[in-house]
Design a protein around this motif. Structure first.
Motif, PDB file in Angstrom:
ATOM      1  N   GLY A 157       0.751  -1.242   0.062  1.00 14.07           N
ATOM      2  CA  GLY A 157       0.055  -0.027  -0.028  1.00 14.07           C
ATOM      3  C   GLY A 157       0.785   1.285   0.187  1.00 14.07           C
ATOM      4  N   GLU A 158       2.058   1.070  -0.077  1.00  8.10           N
ATOM      5  CA  GLU A 158       3.146   2.156  -0.038  1.00  8.10           C
ATOM      6  C   GLU A 158       3.272   2.864  -1.278  1.00  8.10           C
ATOM      7  OE1 GLU A 158       3.988  -0.754  -0.721  1.00  8.10           O
ATOM      8  OE2 GLU A 158       5.686  -0.657  -2.184  1.00  8.10           O
ATOM      9  N   LEU A 159       2.693   2.196  -2.265  1.00  8.87           N
ATOM     10  CA  LEU A 159       2.945   2.932  -3.850  1.00  8.87           C
ATOM     11  C   LEU A 159       2.021   3.894  -4.171  1.00  8.87           C
ATOM     12  CD1 LEU A 159       3.658  -0.040  -6.377  1.00  8.87           C
ATOM     13  CD2 LEU A 159       5.178   1.278  -5.215  1.00  8.87           C
ATOM     14  N   PRO A 175      -3.488   5.788  -8.599  1.00 12.10           N
ATOM     15  CA  PRO A 175      -4.353   4.728  -8.063  1.00 12.10           C
ATOM     16  C   PRO A 175      -3.587   3.303  -7.485  1.00 12.10           C
ATOM     17  CG  PRO A 175      -5.273   5.867 -10.122  1.00 12.10           C
ATOM     18  CD  PRO A 175      -3.706   6.155  -9.875  1.00 12.10           C
ATOM     19  N   ARG A 176      -4.364   2.463  -6.585  1.00  9.90           N
ATOM     20  CA  ARG A 176      -3.610   1.539  -6.278  1.00  9.90           C
ATOM     21  C   ARG A 176      -3.288   0.429  -7.495  1.00  9.90           C
ATOM     22  NH1 ARG A 176      -2.278   2.118  -1.006  1.00  9.90           N
ATOM     23  NH2 ARG A 176      -4.096   2.246   0.532  1.00  9.90           N
ATOM     24  N   SER A 177      -1.996   0.150  -7.299  1.00 10.08           N
ATOM     25  CA  SER A 177      -1.646  -0.717  -8.709  1.00 10.08           C
ATOM     26  C   SER A 177      -2.108  -2.345  -8.513  1.00 10.08           C
ATOM     27  CB  SER A 177      -0.154  -0.715  -8.650  1.00 10.08           C
ATOM     28  OG  SER A 177       0.278  -1.426  -7.174  1.00 10.08           O
ATOM     29  N   ALA A 178      -2.697  -2.746  -7.527  1.00 11.25           N
ATOM     30  CA  ALA A 178      -2.871  -3.959  -7.331  1.00 11.25           C
ATOM     31  C   ALA A 178      -4.120  -4.292  -6.244  1.00 11.25           C
ATOM     32  CB  ALA A 178      -1.929  -4.950  -7.127  1.00 11.25           C
TER      33      ALA A 178
HETATM   34  P1  CMP Z   1      -0.524   0.367  -3.879  1.00  9.78           P
HETATM   35  O1  CMP Z   1      -0.189   0.408  -5.432  1.00  9.78           O
HETATM   36  O2  CMP Z   1      -0.839   1.262  -3.065  1.00  9.78           O
HETATM   37  O3  CMP Z   1      -1.605  -0.812  -3.601  1.00  9.78           O
HETATM   38  C1  CMP Z   1      -1.374  -2.134  -3.876  1.00  9.78           C
HETATM   39  C2  CMP Z   1      -0.073  -2.682  -3.507  1.00  9.78           C
HETATM   40  O4  CMP Z   1       0.462  -4.016  -3.778  1.00  9.78           O
HETATM   41  C3  CMP Z   1       1.082  -1.684  -3.864  1.00  9.78           C
HETATM   42  O5  CMP Z   1       0.973  -0.458  -3.349  1.00  9.78           O
HETATM   43  C4  CMP Z   1       2.191  -2.570  -3.327  1.00  9.78           C
HETATM   44  O6  CMP Z   1       2.287  -2.258  -2.026  1.00  9.78           O
HETATM   45  C5  CMP Z   1       1.872  -3.916  -3.503  1.00  9.78           C
HETATM   46  N1  CMP Z   1       2.321  -4.657  -4.824  1.00  9.78           N
HETATM   47  C6  CMP Z   1       2.205  -4.447  -6.091  1.00  9.78           C
HETATM   48  N2  CMP Z   1       3.051  -4.906  -6.838  1.00  9.78           N
HETATM   49  C7  CMP Z   1       3.564  -5.804  -6.038  1.00  9.78           C
HETATM   50  C8  CMP Z   1       4.686  -6.851  -6.449  1.00  9.78           C
HETATM   51  N3  CMP Z   1       4.996  -7.018  -7.674  1.00  9.78           N
HETATM   52  N4  CMP Z   1       5.284  -7.419  -5.256  1.00  9.78           N
HETATM   53  C9  CMP Z   1       4.685  -7.389  -4.275  1.00  9.78           C
HETATM   54  N5  CMP Z   1       3.664  -6.340  -3.792  1.00  9.78           N
HETATM   55  C10 CMP Z   1       3.157  -5.528  -4.851  1.00  9.78           C
END
Ligand code: CMP
Length: 143
Positions: free
Chosen positions: A81-83, A90-93
């Motif tokens: 959740g740091e990204l 927006p949240r990447s995943a």
């Molecule tokens: P965020 O984009 O805020 O929310 C989804 C989170 O999933 C992202 O931050 C990361 O902390 C985590 N995440 C995304 N891609 C990966 C990855 N390839 N490996 C581990 N964690 C991930």
């Protein structure tokens, strides 16, 4: 009597990400963060949504998925959740609890404040980001 904060500081001190923080920094961090229990199956972070928190896993496992593809499973000591907090995108995943969890939760201001005031923590977070980028590069190219 031992206060809630004492227990929190002890828990935080056991998380490798925070292992190099001084006692003073741990006390400061304990004031900035919340500890939360999360039930198995709960979606903590949803791909595409606006992000408000960063989580550190103290106990349990989560699954990280993008467009339904599992990118990683993360366990104790890992964070996610740091990204969205770092780049305001927006949240990447999507991140889902695979088991019941105990997590540390940091809001955006608290996360920024921890990075600003605890250089050891900022370095560790960059190290993990570097590792994730290398893993992705290796996966993309195949070695
Ligand atoms: P965020 O984009 O805020 O929310 C989804 C989170 O999933 C992202 O931050 C990361 O902390 C985590 N995440 C995304 N891609 C990966 C990855 N390839 N490996 C581990 N964690 C991930």
């Amino acid at each position: 009597m031992r206060g809630k904060n004492t227990t929190k500081v002890e828990h935080l001190g056991n998380v490798p990400l925070f292992a190099e923080l001084t006692r003073k920094e741990l006390d400061q961090l304990a004031k900035l963060c919340d500890e939360a229990q999360v039930a198995e199956g709960k979606v903590l972070v949803k791909q595409g949504s606006v992000g408000f928190e960063c989580f550190v896993i103290e106990q349990g496992q989560v699954k990280v998925e993008r467009d339904g593809v599992v990118l990683a499973t993360l366990g104790p000591g890992a964070y996610f959740g740091e990204l969205a907090l770092l780049d305001k995108q927006p949240r990447s995943a999507t991140v889902t609890a695979l088991t019941d969890l105990l997590v540390v939760v940091l809001g955006p201001r608290e996360f920024a404040s921890a990075l600003d005031t605890m250089p050891g923590l900022a370095r560790k977070i960059m190290t993990v980001l570097a590792r994730r980028l290398r893993d992705m590069d290796a996966r993309f190219v195949g070695h």
